[in-house]
Design a protein around this motif. Structure first.
Motif, PDB file in Angstrom:
ATOM      1  N   GLN A  99       0.819  -1.321  -0.003  1.00 38.41           N
ATOM      2  CA  GLN A  99      -0.009  -0.037   0.096  1.00 38.41           C
ATOM      3  C   GLN A  99       0.823   1.141   0.002  1.00 38.41           C
ATOM      4  N   LEU A 100       1.967   1.275  -0.825  1.00 40.71           N
ATOM      5  CA  LEU A 100       2.882   2.359  -0.936  1.00 40.71           C
ATOM      6  C   LEU A 100       3.201   2.716  -2.434  1.00 40.71           C
ATOM      7  N   GLN A 101       3.079   3.924  -2.669  1.00 43.07           N
ATOM      8  CA  GLN A 101       3.252   4.602  -4.189  1.00 43.07           C
ATOM      9  C   GLN A 101       4.310   5.461  -4.323  1.00 43.07           C
ATOM     10  N   ASN A 102       5.025   5.758  -5.120  1.00 39.16           N
ATOM     11  CA  ASN A 102       6.183   6.411  -5.214  1.00 39.16           C
ATOM     12  C   ASN A 102       5.869   6.983  -6.559  1.00 39.16           C
ATOM     13  N   GLN A 103       6.277   8.347  -6.813  1.00 39.00           N
ATOM     14  CA  GLN A 103       6.203   9.070  -8.142  1.00 39.00           C
ATOM     15  C   GLN A 103       7.658   9.477  -8.419  1.00 39.00           C
ATOM     16  N   PHE A 104       8.254   9.114  -9.547  1.00 38.89           N
ATOM     17  CA  PHE A 104       9.780   9.554  -9.630  1.00 38.89           C
ATOM     18  C   PHE A 104       9.760   9.698 -11.310  1.00 38.89           C
ATOM     19  N   GLU A 105      10.912  10.517 -11.582  1.00 37.25           N
ATOM     20  CA  GLU A 105      11.090  10.926 -12.852  1.00 37.25           C
ATOM     21  C   GLU A 105      11.918   9.743 -13.560  1.00 37.25           C
ATOM     22  N   ILE A 106      11.094   9.488 -14.709  1.00 34.08           N
ATOM     23  CA  ILE A 106      11.935   8.557 -15.613  1.00 34.08           C
ATOM     24  C   ILE A 106      13.262   8.943 -16.105  1.00 34.08           C
ATOM     25  N   PHE A 107      14.035   7.839 -16.145  1.00 28.78           N
ATOM     26  CA  PHE A 107      15.582   8.377 -16.581  1.00 28.78           C
ATOM     27  C   PHE A 107      15.345   8.652 -18.104  1.00 28.78           C
ATOM     28  N   GLU A 108      15.963   9.789 -18.342  1.00 27.68           N
ATOM     29  CA  GLU A 108      16.117  10.303 -19.943  1.00 27.68           C
ATOM     30  C   GLU A 108      16.014   9.051 -20.743  1.00 27.68           C
ATOM     31  N   LYS A 109      17.302   8.153 -20.605  1.00 30.07           N
ATOM     32  CA  LYS A 109      17.411   7.155 -21.587  1.00 30.07           C
ATOM     33  C   LYS A 109      16.303   6.113 -21.728  1.00 30.07           C
ATOM     34  N   TRP A 110      15.341   6.143 -20.838  1.00 25.34           N
ATOM     35  CA  TRP A 110      14.137   5.270 -20.978  1.00 25.34           C
ATOM     36  C   TRP A 110      12.960   5.839 -21.303  1.00 25.34           C
ATOM     37  N   ARG A 111      12.978   7.134 -21.561  1.00 24.95           N
ATOM     38  CA  ARG A 111      11.826   8.074 -21.861  1.00 24.95           C
ATOM     39  C   ARG A 111      11.193   7.534 -23.316  1.00 24.95           C
ATOM     40  N   HIS A 112      12.039   7.133 -24.204  1.00 20.37           N
ATOM     41  CA  HIS A 112      11.501   6.650 -25.632  1.00 20.37           C
ATOM     42  C   HIS A 112      10.461   5.527 -25.422  1.00 20.37           C
ATOM     43  N   ARG A 113      10.429   4.742 -24.384  1.00 17.60           N
ATOM     44  CA  ARG A 113       9.468   3.452 -24.159  1.00 17.60           C
ATOM     45  C   ARG A 113       8.168   3.973 -23.898  1.00 17.60           C
ATOM     46  N   TYR A 114       7.946   5.083 -23.412  1.00 20.15           N
ATOM     47  CA  TYR A 114       6.781   5.473 -22.958  1.00 20.15           C
ATOM     48  C   TYR A 114       6.043   6.766 -23.904  1.00 20.15           C
ATOM     49  N   PRO A 115       4.926   7.086 -24.049  1.00 17.61           N
ATOM     50  CA  PRO A 115       4.067   7.855 -24.639  1.00 17.61           C
ATOM     51  C   PRO A 115       4.800   9.037 -24.706  1.00 17.61           C
ATOM     52  N   PRO A 116       4.984   9.809 -25.797  1.00 14.59           N
ATOM     53  CA  PRO A 116       5.529  11.025 -25.803  1.00 14.59           C
ATOM     54  C   PRO A 116       5.019  12.123 -24.833  1.00 14.59           C
ATOM     55  N   GLY A 117       6.339  12.586 -24.226  1.00 15.23           N
ATOM     56  CA  GLY A 117       5.685  13.911 -23.264  1.00 15.23           C
ATOM     57  C   GLY A 117       5.722  13.200 -21.899  1.00 15.23           C
ATOM     58  N   THR A 118       5.742  11.859 -21.575  1.00 13.13           N
ATOM     59  CA  THR A 118       5.768  11.365 -20.504  1.00 13.13           C
ATOM     60  C   THR A 118       7.091  11.531 -19.603  1.00 13.13           C
ATOM     61  N   THR A 119       7.103  11.884 -18.524  1.00 15.73           N
ATOM     62  CA  THR A 119       8.241  12.218 -17.740  1.00 15.73           C
ATOM     63  C   THR A 119       8.414  11.499 -16.564  1.00 15.73           C
ATOM     64  N   HIS A 120       7.191  11.108 -16.141  1.00 15.22           N
ATOM     65  CA  HIS A 120       7.123  10.570 -14.478  1.00 15.22           C
ATOM     66  C   HIS A 120       6.473   9.181 -14.480  1.00 15.22           C
ATOM     67  N   ASN A 121       6.795   8.285 -13.656  1.00 21.07           N
ATOM     68  CA  ASN A 121       6.102   6.985 -13.379  1.00 21.07           C
ATOM     69  C   ASN A 121       5.628   6.906 -12.145  1.00 21.07           C
ATOM     70  N   THR A 122       4.502   6.309 -11.882  1.00 22.47           N
ATOM     71  CA  THR A 122       3.877   5.989 -10.514  1.00 22.47           C
ATOM     72  C   THR A 122       4.073   4.424 -10.110  1.00 22.47           C
ATOM     73  N   GLU A 123       4.910   4.119  -9.157  1.00 23.99           N
ATOM     74  CA  GLU A 123       5.292   2.921  -8.803  1.00 23.99           C
ATOM     75  C   GLU A 123       4.569   2.436  -7.739  1.00 23.99           C
ATOM     76  N   HIS A 124       4.102   1.355  -7.625  1.00 24.30           N
ATOM     77  CA  HIS A 124       3.479   0.444  -6.498  1.00 24.30           C
ATOM     78  C   HIS A 124       4.369  -0.756  -6.002  1.00 24.30           C
TER      79      HIS A 124
END
Length: 151
Positions: A70-95
């Motif tokens: 029951q813990l969530q973190n939000q973090f900035e996605i490393f620049e080198k891996w942002r191409h894996r996400y939809p354009p403009g996505t910079t952050h991930n929510t981790e459970h």
């Protein structure tokens, strides 16, 4: 290749005596982490955690104790891996989840994803991982395991 969703599961695989499994990333040699992976549409986060644990280690969560912290973190996605996400996505929510194993077992690593593994005492594991969210989760392990033992 479809984009990854910016929602993921982090699974800290551990034993009751606070040994933690770390795996070395194939795409970032020298970088150690717990199991992690992206949510897929139609899954619950618990299903994502179980799927990723099995894909990355061969451990079937149903054979052990998988717990939602029951813990969530939000973090900035490393620049080198942002191409894996939809354009403009910079952050991930981790459970965050924990997977309790009875003893340190040898995982079956996904060779395209991981190079090697190590079991370490929780303090050493927290110091070795490259992600601040992973380190923070591992540092909670003594309290989490203590709470599980009390129930």
């Amino acid at each position: 290749m479809p984009y990854k969703q910016p929602v993921s599961a982090l699974v800290v695989i551990h034993t009751a005596d606070l040994q933690v499994l770390l795996i070395e990333r194939a795409d970032y040699p020298g970088s150690w982490q717990s199991v992690t992976g992206s949510w897929e549409p139609g899954e619950t986060m618990l299903q994502t955690a179980a799927r990723e644990a099995e894909e990355e280690t061969g451990f079937v969560a149903a054979d052990f104790v998988l717990s939602d912290w029951q813990l969530q973190n939000q973090f900035e996605i490393f620049e080198k891996w942002r191409h894996r996400y939809p354009p403009g996505t910079t952050h991930n929510t981790e459970h965050v989840f924990g997977l309790l194993l009875p003893i340190p077992l040898a995982p079956r690593l996904a060779p395209r994803e991981h190079l090697s593994y190590v079991w370490l005492p929780w303090q050493q594991a927290a110091d070795k991982v490259f992600s601040w969210t992973n380190a923070a989760a591992i540092r909670q392990l003594p309290q989490r395991v203590g709470a599980m033992a009390a129930t």
